[in-house]
Design a protein around this motif. Structure first.
Motif, PDB file in Angstrom:
ATOM      1  N   CYS A 106      -6.617   1.575  -1.136  1.00 26.16           N
ATOM      2  CA  CYS A 106      -5.936   2.315  -2.197  1.00 26.16           C
ATOM      3  C   CYS A 106      -6.913   2.729  -3.300  1.00 26.16           C
ATOM      4  O   CYS A 106      -6.759   3.784  -3.909  1.00 26.16           O
ATOM      5  N   CYS A 153      -7.357  -3.812  -3.524  1.00 28.47           N
ATOM      6  CA  CYS A 153      -7.175  -3.123  -2.243  1.00 28.47           C
ATOM      7  C   CYS A 153      -8.179  -1.976  -2.129  1.00 28.47           C
ATOM      8  O   CYS A 153      -8.076  -0.972  -2.835  1.00 28.47           O
ATOM      9  N   CYS A 185       0.822  -1.212   0.000  1.00 27.58           N
ATOM     10  CA  CYS A 185       0.000   0.000   0.000  1.00 27.58           C
ATOM     11  C   CYS A 185       0.860   1.268   0.000  1.00 27.58           C
ATOM     12  O   CYS A 185       0.520   2.254  -0.661  1.00 27.58           O
ATOM     13  N   HIS A 233      -2.945  -3.807  -7.962  1.00 27.53           N
ATOM     14  CA  HIS A 233      -3.077  -3.598  -6.521  1.00 27.53           C
ATOM     15  C   HIS A 233      -4.402  -2.899  -6.194  1.00 27.53           C
ATOM     16  O   HIS A 233      -5.126  -3.315  -5.298  1.00 27.53           O
TER      17      HIS A 233
END
Ligand SMILES: [Zn+2]
Length: 261
Positions: A36, A33, A3, A29
């Motif tokens: 994020c 996530c 992150c 990602h």
């Protein structure tokens, strides 16, 4: 990617400053996530509001004076304004884009893999759609969405020669309300595509053209948050129209593109 790294890359990602490998890693990602993804959404919204004219205030004379002084180095550097904070922004946040792609695609796309790997057809479609949307939005966010600016097809067509496997059919549809603005090159998967750019009122329209008659863009009709993908054929080449036109304008333009000779 963790992150911390992802968060550090959000700004450069939105400025289209990451190389493709880093951008892909960040996208992967953000897809998984929530934190994020939320940060990217916030950043996107913030940038959008910064460029929203209705939120702009006229600077008081005193502030103007200070900015001018800062620009000429008469104030400590901390007082200077960052030009980046006012940069243009039209690309919806990645999280929405990802949602759009995942929702929109089922099975049934056609052949040639612009995306070469062992991925399933559905995964290829998702990635192709993502690339198309991302390319369109990045182009909108750029100072100009075209590499070669011209309404003259005799300028645009030769410009593509040698840059893509097969130069696309280039037509100006200004008489029907869709004016040719120019062209650019963009990537879908590892394939470089010709993109024809048209304007219809306030709408910027991208037509991504597959590299040859035998190739295909694995993508189906998709619509999300006002943006859409419409597969068509342009001459003998598969193509995809990307725009924020409404359904009626979209099908009218698709019809015009299909019947171009
Ligand atoms: Zn994260």
């Amino acid at each position: 990617m963790d992150c911390k790294t992802a968060l550090a890359l959000l700004e450069p990602y939105l400025d289209n400053e990451l190389d493709r490998a880093d951008a892909r890693e960040l996208e992967a990602h953000v897809d998984t996530c929530a934190d994020c993804a939320a940060a990217l959404t916030r950043l996107g919204d913030l940038r959008q509001s910064l460029r929203d004219q209705t939120l702009r205030h006229t600077a008081p004379p005193e502030l103007r004076k200070r900015i001018r002084a800062a620009a000429t180095g008469e104030l400590p550097s901390g007082a200077a304004l960052s030009p980046r904070s006012a940069s243009r922004w039209t690309m919806p946040p990645w999280s929405r884009l990802a949602a759009a792609c995942v929702l929109a695609f089922g099975a049934g796309g056609v052949s040639v893999h612009l995306w070469n790997s062992g991925q399933s057809p559905a995964a290829v479609q998702t990635q192709v759609a993502r690339d198309l949307f991302a390319s369109h939005w990045r182009a909108l966010a750029a100072a100009t969405p075209v590499d070669v600016v011209s309404s003259d097809r005799h300028t645009v067509k030769p410009w593509f020669a040698g840059k893509v496997a097969e130069s696309p059919l280039v037509r100006d549809f200004a008489e029907q309300g869709f004016a040719l603005v120019g062209g650019r090159l963009d990537y879908v998967g590892d394939e470089r595509l010709a993109v024809l750019v048209y304007r219809h009122g306030q709408h910027v329209i991208d037509v991504f053209v597959a590299p040859g008659a035998g190739s295909a863009l694995m993508v189906e009709v998709a619509e999300q948050h006002g943006y859409s993908l419409t597969p068509v054929r342009l001459g003998d080449q598969p193509a995809v129209i990307v725009s924020d036109m409404d359904r009626e304008e979209r099908s009218r333009f698709a019809q015009i593109v299909r019947s171009a000779q």
